[in-house]
Design a protein around this motif. Structure first.
Motif, short mmCIF file in Angstrom:
data_model
loop_
_atom_site.label_atom_id
_atom_site.label_comp_id
_atom_site.label_asym_id
_atom_site.label_seq_id
_atom_site.Cartn_x
_atom_site.Cartn_y
_atom_site.Cartn_z
N LYS A 1 0.87 -1.17 0.00
CA LYS A 1 0.00 0.00 0.00
C LYS A 1 0.91 1.22 0.00
O LYS A 1 1.55 1.52 1.00
CB LYS A 1 -0.91 0.00 1.23
N HIS B 1 3.01 0.79 3.56
CA HIS B 1 2.95 -0.39 4.42
C HIS B 1 2.47 -1.60 3.63
O HIS B 1 2.03 -1.47 2.48
CB HIS B 1 2.03 -0.13 5.61
N LYS C 1 -1.42 7.74 3.69
CA LYS C 1 -0.86 6.95 4.79
C LYS C 1 0.58 6.57 4.48
O LYS C 1 0.99 6.57 3.32
CB LYS C 1 -1.69 5.68 5.02
N TRP D 1 -3.01 -6.11 15.99
CA TRP D 1 -2.52 -5.19 14.96
C TRP D 1 -3.32 -3.89 14.98
O TRP D 1 -4.52 -3.88 15.18
CB TRP D 1 -2.65 -5.85 13.58
N GLU D 2 -2.62 -2.78 14.76
CA GLU D 2 -3.24 -1.47 14.64
C GLU D 2 -2.58 -0.72 13.49
O GLU D 2 -1.42 -0.98 13.17
CB GLU D 2 -3.03 -0.65 15.92
N ASN D 3 -3.30 0.23 12.90
CA ASN D 3 -2.68 1.09 11.89
C ASN D 3 -1.47 1.76 12.51
O ASN D 3 -1.49 2.14 13.68
CB ASN D 3 -3.66 2.16 11.41
N GLU D 4 -0.45 1.92 11.71
CA GLU D 4 0.78 2.50 12.21
C GLU D 4 0.90 3.95 11.75
O GLU D 4 0.67 4.26 10.59
CB GLU D 4 1.95 1.68 11.64
N THR D 5 1.27 4.82 12.69
CA THR D 5 1.45 6.24 12.38
C THR D 5 2.93 6.52 12.13
O THR D 5 3.79 5.67 12.39
CB THR D 5 0.97 7.11 13.57
N ALA E 1 -0.24 -4.88 3.57
CA ALA E 1 -1.54 -5.29 4.09
C ALA E 1 -1.89 -6.67 3.53
O ALA E 1 -1.52 -7.00 2.40
CB ALA E 1 -2.62 -4.29 3.70
#
Length: 140
Positions: free
Chosen positions: A31, A39, A36, A52-56, A41
């Motif tokens: 992606k 990353h 964003k 798992w969480e979205n990464e900043t 996915a």
């Protein structure tokens, strides 16, 4: 995720790349948009690690301070449960970087899963911060 396997080697996401998940072996797609951070996915909505969480950028920047081989390491428990640690040192210390809210029960579960764990929390986002002698103190 920051890394996927391509030809059995860890690679960061690049446009139009395809790889496999180092944890579950399923197909992953890169992606690489403009909104964003780039990353990997899983195809579809599949997530192999329910923690798992979205990464900043904040999260990614902390991980990047450590050797690549320490980042996103799969940690196996004796009962077969597995999770992807943000950072796992050569001495088996796990560092988890937490930018978003995490309720106390979830924090306890994760702390119990990893035998040696340290949290790095972005306290700048907390509304319950108090100022004390120029130090920020997090109320938990």
């Amino acid at each position: 995720m920051k890394y996927a396997l391509i030809d059995n080697e860890r690679h960061e996401a690049k446009p139009e790349s395809k790889g496999t998940c180092p944890s579950c072996g399923d197909a992953m797609v890169a992606k690489c948009g403009e909104v964003k951070i780039w990353h990997w996915a899983h195809r579809g909505k599949r997530i192999c690690d329910h923690w798992w969480e979205n990464e900043t950028e904040w999260h990614r920047s902390w991980k990047s301070n450590f050797p690549v081989e320490w980042q996103e390491c799969i940690h196996h428990a004796s009962d077969g449960e597995r999770h992807i640690a943000d950072v796992k040192t050569s001495d088996n210390w796990v560092l988890e970087f937490q930018h978003s809210f995490l309720n106390s029960e979830e924090r306890r579960i994760r702390s119990n899963f990893y035998e040696k764990l340290s949290w790095v929390v972005n306290g700048q986002r907390r509304k319950k911060m108090i100022k004390s002698n120029s130090l920020s103190v997090l109320k938990i």
